[in-house]
Design a protein around this motif. Structure first.
Motif, PDB file in Angstrom:
ATOM      1  N   ALA A  23       7.092  -9.018   6.117  1.00  0.00           N
ATOM      2  CA  ALA A  23       5.940  -9.648   6.809  1.00  0.00           C
ATOM      3  C   ALA A  23       5.621 -10.371   5.144  1.00  0.00           C
ATOM      4  O   ALA A  23       5.206 -11.987   5.305  1.00  0.00           O
ATOM      5  CB  ALA A  23       4.758  -9.036   6.626  1.00  0.00           C
ATOM      6  N   GLY A  24       5.227 -10.269   4.160  1.00  0.00           N
ATOM      7  CA  GLY A  24       5.328 -10.899   2.813  1.00  0.00           C
ATOM      8  C   GLY A  24       6.382 -11.717   2.988  1.00  0.00           C
ATOM      9  O   GLY A  24       6.652 -12.881   2.545  1.00  0.00           O
ATOM     10  N   VAL A  25       7.302 -10.998   2.138  1.00  0.00           N
ATOM     11  CA  VAL A  25       8.519 -11.420   1.258  1.00  0.00           C
ATOM     12  C   VAL A  25       9.093 -11.997   2.270  1.00  0.00           C
ATOM     13  O   VAL A  25       9.730 -13.304   1.439  1.00  0.00           O
ATOM     14  CB  VAL A  25       9.128 -10.210   0.891  1.00  0.00           C
ATOM     15  CG1 VAL A  25      10.451 -11.232  -0.246  1.00  0.00           C
ATOM     16  CG2 VAL A  25       8.095  -9.421  -0.125  1.00  0.00           C
ATOM     17  N   LEU A  26       9.781 -11.341   3.133  1.00  0.00           N
ATOM     18  CA  LEU A  26      10.391 -12.223   4.503  1.00  0.00           C
ATOM     19  C   LEU A  26      10.219 -13.105   4.403  1.00  0.00           C
ATOM     20  O   LEU A  26      10.493 -14.634   5.039  1.00  0.00           O
ATOM     21  CB  LEU A  26      11.064 -11.507   5.730  1.00  0.00           C
ATOM     22  CG  LEU A  26      11.818  -9.976   5.028  1.00  0.00           C
ATOM     23  CD1 LEU A  26      12.841  -9.692   6.064  1.00  0.00           C
ATOM     24  CD2 LEU A  26      13.328 -10.477   4.168  1.00  0.00           C
ATOM     25  N   LEU A  65      11.412 -17.707  -5.800  1.00  0.00           N
ATOM     26  CA  LEU A  65      10.181 -17.996  -6.154  1.00  0.00           C
ATOM     27  C   LEU A  65       9.096 -17.913  -4.896  1.00  0.00           C
ATOM     28  O   LEU A  65       8.363 -16.793  -4.784  1.00  0.00           O
ATOM     29  CB  LEU A  65       9.533 -18.934  -7.147  1.00  0.00           C
ATOM     30  CG  LEU A  65       7.866 -19.265  -8.129  1.00  0.00           C
ATOM     31  CD1 LEU A  65       8.302 -18.203  -8.526  1.00  0.00           C
ATOM     32  CD2 LEU A  65       8.368 -20.646  -8.188  1.00  0.00           C
ATOM     33  N   ALA A  66       9.486 -18.435  -3.528  1.00  0.00           N
ATOM     34  CA  ALA A  66       8.855 -18.886  -2.656  1.00  0.00           C
ATOM     35  C   ALA A  66       8.284 -17.259  -2.514  1.00  0.00           C
ATOM     36  O   ALA A  66       7.517 -16.337  -1.797  1.00  0.00           O
ATOM     37  CB  ALA A  66       9.298 -19.264  -1.741  1.00  0.00           C
ATOM     38  N   LEU A  92      11.514 -17.001   4.055  1.00  0.00           N
ATOM     39  CA  LEU A  92      11.776 -18.085   5.167  1.00  0.00           C
ATOM     40  C   LEU A  92      11.574 -19.470   4.521  1.00  0.00           C
ATOM     41  O   LEU A  92      11.729 -20.502   5.622  1.00  0.00           O
ATOM     42  CB  LEU A  92      11.784 -17.164   6.394  1.00  0.00           C
ATOM     43  CG  LEU A  92      12.140 -17.991   7.657  1.00  0.00           C
ATOM     44  CD1 LEU A  92      13.569 -18.143   7.657  1.00  0.00           C
ATOM     45  CD2 LEU A  92      12.147 -17.490   8.651  1.00  0.00           C
ATOM     46  N   GLY A  93       9.980 -19.470   4.353  1.00  0.00           N
ATOM     47  CA  GLY A  93       9.519 -20.533   4.301  1.00  0.00           C
ATOM     48  C   GLY A  93       9.627 -21.636   3.048  1.00  0.00           C
ATOM     49  O   GLY A  93      10.688 -23.364   3.431  1.00  0.00           O
ATOM     50  N   GLY A  94      10.644 -20.833   2.123  1.00  0.00           N
ATOM     51  CA  GLY A  94      11.206 -21.619   1.585  1.00  0.00           C
ATOM     52  C   GLY A  94      12.660 -22.085   1.377  1.00  0.00           C
ATOM     53  O   GLY A  94      13.173 -23.269   1.547  1.00  0.00           O
ATOM     54  N   GLY A 133       5.750 -19.947   2.121  1.00  0.00           N
ATOM     55  CA  GLY A 133       6.567 -20.220   1.122  1.00  0.00           C
ATOM     56  C   GLY A 133       7.153 -21.829   1.023  1.00  0.00           C
ATOM     57  O   GLY A 133       7.587 -22.478   0.001  1.00  0.00           O
ATOM     58  N   MET A 134       7.438 -23.362   2.137  1.00  0.00           N
ATOM     59  CA  MET A 134       7.270 -24.065   2.263  1.00  0.00           C
ATOM     60  C   MET A 134       6.311 -24.334   1.060  1.00  0.00           C
ATOM     61  O   MET A 134       6.906 -26.080   0.471  1.00  0.00           O
ATOM     62  CB  MET A 134       7.479 -24.401   3.625  1.00  0.00           C
ATOM     63  CG  MET A 134       8.351 -24.140   4.316  1.00  0.00           C
ATOM     64  SD  MET A 134       7.756 -24.994   6.382  1.00  0.00           S
ATOM     65  CE  MET A 134       8.584 -26.444   6.276  1.00  0.00           C
ATOM     66  N   ALA A 135       5.369 -24.323   1.136  1.00  0.00           N
ATOM     67  CA  ALA A 135       4.578 -25.783   0.478  1.00  0.00           C
ATOM     68  C   ALA A 135       4.959 -25.100  -0.819  1.00  0.00           C
ATOM     69  O   ALA A 135       4.395 -25.813  -1.848  1.00  0.00           O
ATOM     70  CB  ALA A 135       2.759 -24.687   0.605  1.00  0.00           C
TER      71      ALA A 135
END
Length: 237
Positions: free
Chosen positions: A11-14, A163-164, A18-20, A143-145
């Motif tokens: 949940a955290g890393v993926l 990094l995200a 994914l957002g990044g 992650g996108m942010a």
């Protein structure tokens, strides 16, 4: 605990990863789609909190400790959430992305505690999986942010996405803490679940719903939130 750690890591890393990755491929997103996405996730969170975490925490005579735990969870998450405001591009886009990454990494610790606490209660694994899925969705825009200002500032796309993804690692630490506290006994479980519920309620009413309303000023996102509540009830049923 192994199950909780693996699920939380996904949940955290993926989620942030994914957002990044999405930030690498898209310069613009649909405000309406994002609004529906956030509203639906908020509805699922509310359902899991009310019919899962708080139901498990609210033992007879424990209403006052539950209320205190919820308020503390809201307060702590609100303070950590204030760190995200430091990610404004005052010091340059790359610096803004790095500061945002640090803030989100800290912010992810209590989110991990929510997942760990959800797995700690007897027969609560289903709620743990549900909460992990919702937090994973919530981590995508985070992650996108992180990645977006880094990419705009000249950082290579794969580095920005990596990094995200790393900002999701502290979620695992939070899960371990939440699980350990939740297995110490009934009192510790009540306190941990209440704290987790407060943290999630702040995320819903302090972040997701206001953001969704800002992206699309319509009644339709409210219907998406209701749909999320119903889906959460069906999953937890």
């Amino acid at each position: 605990m192994v199950e909780a750690i693996l699920v939380t890591a996904a949940a955290g890393v993926l989620g942030t990863g994914l957002g990044g990755t999405l930030a690498c491929g898209f310069r613009r997103d649909s405000g309406r789609e994002a609004s529906l996405f956030l509203s639906f996730a908020a509805g699922v969170m509310v359902s899991v909190v009310c019919f899962g975490l708080l139901t498990e925490a609210a033992a007879p005579g424990a209403m006052l400790p539950v209320a205190i735990g919820v308020l503390v969870g809201c307060a702590v998450t609100g303070i950590l959430n204030g760190l995200l405001a430091l990610g404004s591009p005052k010091g340059g886009l790359v610096l803004a992305g790095l500061v945002m990454a640090a803030a989100i990494a800290v912010h992810n610790v209590p989110e991990g505690m929510v997942i760990g606490a959800s797995f700690a209660g007897e027969g609560m694994a289903k709620h743990g999986w549900t909460m992990a899925a919702v937090i994973g969705m919530h981590n995508i825009p985070e992650g996108m942010a992180v990645a977006a200002p880094l990419i705009a500032g000249g950082t290579r796309r794969w580095k920005a996405a990596g990094l995200a993804a790393l900002t999701g690692v502290p979620t695992v630490l939070g899960a371990m803490v939440g699980y350990c506290l939740g297995t110490l006994g009934p009192t510790a479980l009540t306190a941990t679940l209440s704290f987790a519920a407060g943290a999630m309620l702040y995320v819903v009413f302090g972040e997701l719903l206001p953001e969704a309303a800002g992206l699309w000023q319509s009644k339709i996102p409210a219907l998406a939130a209701v749909a999320g509540v119903l889906v959460g009830m069906a999953i937890g049923g």
